[in-house]
Motif scaffolding. Sequence first.
Motif, PDB file in Angstrom:
ATOM      1  N   TYR A  73      10.147   2.459  -7.778  1.00  0.00           N
ATOM      2  CA  TYR A  73       8.944   2.004  -7.156  1.00  0.00           C
ATOM      3  C   TYR A  73       7.941   1.172  -7.956  1.00  0.00           C
ATOM      4  CZ  TYR A  73       9.062   4.934  -2.665  1.00  0.00           C
ATOM      5  OH  TYR A  73       9.418   5.116  -1.460  1.00  0.00           O
ATOM      6  N   HIS A  74       7.981   1.346  -9.078  1.00  0.00           N
ATOM      7  CA  HIS A  74       7.343   0.354  -9.939  1.00  0.00           C
ATOM      8  C   HIS A  74       7.726  -0.994  -9.902  1.00  0.00           C
ATOM      9  CE1 HIS A  74       4.178   2.726 -11.931  1.00  0.00           C
ATOM     10  NE2 HIS A  74       5.095   3.940 -12.064  1.00  0.00           N
ATOM     11  N   GLU A  85       2.132   1.809  -3.654  1.00  0.00           N
ATOM     12  CA  GLU A  85       0.776   2.239  -4.492  1.00  0.00           C
ATOM     13  C   GLU A  85       0.591   3.580  -4.230  1.00  0.00           C
ATOM     14  OE1 GLU A  85      -1.812  -0.785  -3.517  1.00  0.00           O
ATOM     15  OE2 GLU A  85      -1.297  -2.227  -5.090  1.00  0.00           O
ATOM     16  N   SER A  86       0.654   3.882  -2.975  1.00  0.00           N
ATOM     17  CA  SER A  86       0.540   5.335  -2.334  1.00  0.00           C
ATOM     18  C   SER A  86       1.446   6.187  -3.361  1.00  0.00           C
ATOM     19  CB  SER A  86       0.527   5.623  -0.949  1.00  0.00           C
ATOM     20  OG  SER A  86       0.319   6.810  -0.723  1.00  0.00           O
ATOM     21  N   TYR A  87       2.630   5.644  -3.406  1.00  0.00           N
ATOM     22  CA  TYR A  87       3.875   6.902  -3.572  1.00  0.00           C
ATOM     23  C   TYR A  87       3.641   6.911  -5.298  1.00  0.00           C
ATOM     24  CZ  TYR A  87       8.349   8.534  -4.911  1.00  0.00           C
ATOM     25  OH  TYR A  87       9.320   9.112  -5.561  1.00  0.00           O
ATOM     26  N   ILE A  88       3.330   5.828  -5.906  1.00  0.00           N
ATOM     27  CA  ILE A  88       3.255   5.565  -7.349  1.00  0.00           C
ATOM     28  C   ILE A  88       2.088   6.647  -7.704  1.00  0.00           C
ATOM     29  CG2 ILE A  88       2.297   4.269  -9.234  1.00  0.00           C
ATOM     30  CD1 ILE A  88       4.301   2.146  -7.907  1.00  0.00           C
ATOM     31  N   SER A  89       0.848   6.808  -6.994  1.00  0.00           N
ATOM     32  CA  SER A  89      -0.349   7.113  -7.392  1.00  0.00           C
ATOM     33  C   SER A  89      -0.155   8.905  -6.961  1.00  0.00           C
ATOM     34  CB  SER A  89      -1.448   6.802  -6.540  1.00  0.00           C
ATOM     35  OG  SER A  89      -1.455   7.012  -5.214  1.00  0.00           O
ATOM     36  N   GLU A  90       0.991   9.126  -6.364  1.00  0.00           N
ATOM     37  CA  GLU A  90       0.947  10.903  -5.995  1.00  0.00           C
ATOM     38  C   GLU A  90       1.538  11.482  -7.287  1.00  0.00           C
ATOM     39  OE1 GLU A  90       4.042  11.143  -3.093  1.00  0.00           O
ATOM     40  OE2 GLU A  90       2.864  10.439  -1.527  1.00  0.00           O
ATOM     41  N   HIS A 131       3.609  13.203 -10.019  1.00  0.00           N
ATOM     42  CA  HIS A 131       4.754  12.916 -10.506  1.00  0.00           C
ATOM     43  C   HIS A 131       5.694  13.994 -10.471  1.00  0.00           C
ATOM     44  CE1 HIS A 131       3.518   8.792 -11.030  1.00  0.00           C
ATOM     45  NE2 HIS A 131       2.500   9.316 -12.014  1.00  0.00           N
ATOM     46  N   HIS A 182       0.742  -1.229   0.090  1.00  0.00           N
ATOM     47  CA  HIS A 182       0.136   0.028   0.056  1.00  0.00           C
ATOM     48  C   HIS A 182       0.985   1.317   0.306  1.00  0.00           C
ATOM     49  CE1 HIS A 182       0.777  -0.366   4.547  1.00  0.00           C
ATOM     50  NE2 HIS A 182       0.512   1.019   4.376  1.00  0.00           N
TER      51      HIS A 182
END
Length: 112
Positions: free
Chosen positions: A104-105, A87-92, A94, A84
């Motif tokens: 992160y991916h 996923e949180s970092y990726i969804s922030e 860019h 989680h």
Amino acid sequence: MSKKSSKAQQAKVATTYNINDTVLGKVRGFPPWPGMVVDPDNVHPTVALEHPSSKKATFYCIRFFPLGDHAWLVEKDISKLQRHEIESYISEPHKKSSELLNGYHIALDPAT
């Protein structure tokens, strides 16, 4: 028991890391970066030679994503990275380094 002593006891609880744990490692001069705990017996000899010797601290060999750089880190410079959090970092939004975002991916599924 006072609050100070209970906090001190909690701080002394050591976290152990296992090979293949996905972690966030902190190296001076860089932002916290995703990587994986690797088996120190299976790293390149030049990486193995960099292993710090200490009887007081346990060092973990971390391979960082995406480039595969290695560092030997102590417990205080590592934290387990949960799905989680990734996923949180990726969804922030860019506004970050593309290498860090790519790391992160990869952390979502390091086996690939």
